[in-house]
Design a protein around this motif. Sequence first.
Motif, short mmCIF file in Angstrom:
data_model
loop_
_atom_site.label_atom_id
_atom_site.label_comp_id
_atom_site.label_asym_id
_atom_site.label_seq_id
_atom_site.Cartn_x
_atom_site.Cartn_y
_atom_site.Cartn_z
N LEU A 92 12.34 54.68 46.92
CA LEU A 92 11.71 55.73 47.72
C LEU A 92 11.79 57.10 47.06
CD1 LEU A 92 12.93 54.68 51.29
CD2 LEU A 92 10.65 54.40 50.30
N ALA A 123 9.79 52.10 54.58
CA ALA A 123 10.41 50.88 54.05
C ALA A 123 10.87 50.01 55.21
CB ALA A 123 11.59 51.21 53.13
N ARG A 127 9.16 47.78 48.73
CA ARG A 127 9.84 48.51 49.79
C ARG A 127 10.31 47.60 50.93
NH1 ARG A 127 7.08 54.47 50.48
NH2 ARG A 127 6.99 55.00 48.25
#
Length: 351
Positions: free
Chosen positions: A348, A123, A313
Amino acid sequence: MEYIDVAVIGGGQSGLAAARSLLAHGLRPVVLEASEQAAGSWPHYYDSLTLFSPARYSSLPGLPFGGDPDLYPHRDEVVAYLLRYAEHLDADIRTGHRVTAVRAAGEGFELDVAGGRTLGARAVVAATGGFGRPNRPALPGLDTFSGNLLHVSQYRNPAPFAGQRVVVVGAGNSAVQVAAELAQVARVSLASRAPVRWFPQRPFGRDLHFWLMATGLDAAPLARFQRRPASMAVIDDGRYRAALAAGLPDRRPVFTRVDGPSVTWADGTAEDVDAIVLATGYLPDLDCLTPLGAIDRSGRPRHRDGASLIHPRLAYVGLEWQRSLSSASLRGVGRDAQRAARRLARTLRRP
């Protein structure tokens, strides 16, 4: 290629706040700062810069600013505070790491770092803030000016301008502050499209930020109603308004054109000037996200409340009016950092 958990681009107040929040959510950030110290843009502002918010309202989460809570910190005190904050963080902060490009790679990203290195990341948090790129408006003939043309980001102190004829363009806090300071040693005009708007620094005997916090306006989600932010009123304790009233500097409508050494004013008169200082704001410094398609043609990020509209992300921290009027400030950036970290952690964890 090294693979990291979350890449935080920028190691100033936004990046440091983001790193702290990411750590609190169980993520492992790596902060990539282009300069040689984790203090963002603060070391590069003009010498006399003093915060409008007192120390009690000028802290990042987890570490008080210190000193007298009612005093207004100077630029150098802010730099020292940020360096102290970075030392207290249990985060991997890498200075001298300028990110030049970010590309999508599977569900994550690849980041090119100046010098030829490439990093992989699950990310990315873009925390370069909203003040990384000086805004230079296309004023008629400005490119022909033969005097000293500079943006306020390049201004340090009035000494080099002693005895000169100077025009400061703008009507915000920096424009008024720098023009008034220059007027002590030079003949200065403050040129703006509209008159300066004022707001008292201590209404009803309390600092403005006390009232913003007490009413909840400081953190209110106003950004969606403020897509094109209007110029902010100048926060003043009385001295700057008095300076303009005394003609130090004088205020006049912005010039209609520039021709070599001279500017032409709205009334048709022309005069030679030695220097023009553009106190015309900043734009986000996010060119590294161009390969992602994450920014528009003007260089502004495509986001809502700091969440990228292009990649789930990718998040932003520190943009002006990202979510509230305090989003780009020391006192407010932590709230947006917490939201970004919580959102990324949730993303995530999804299978």
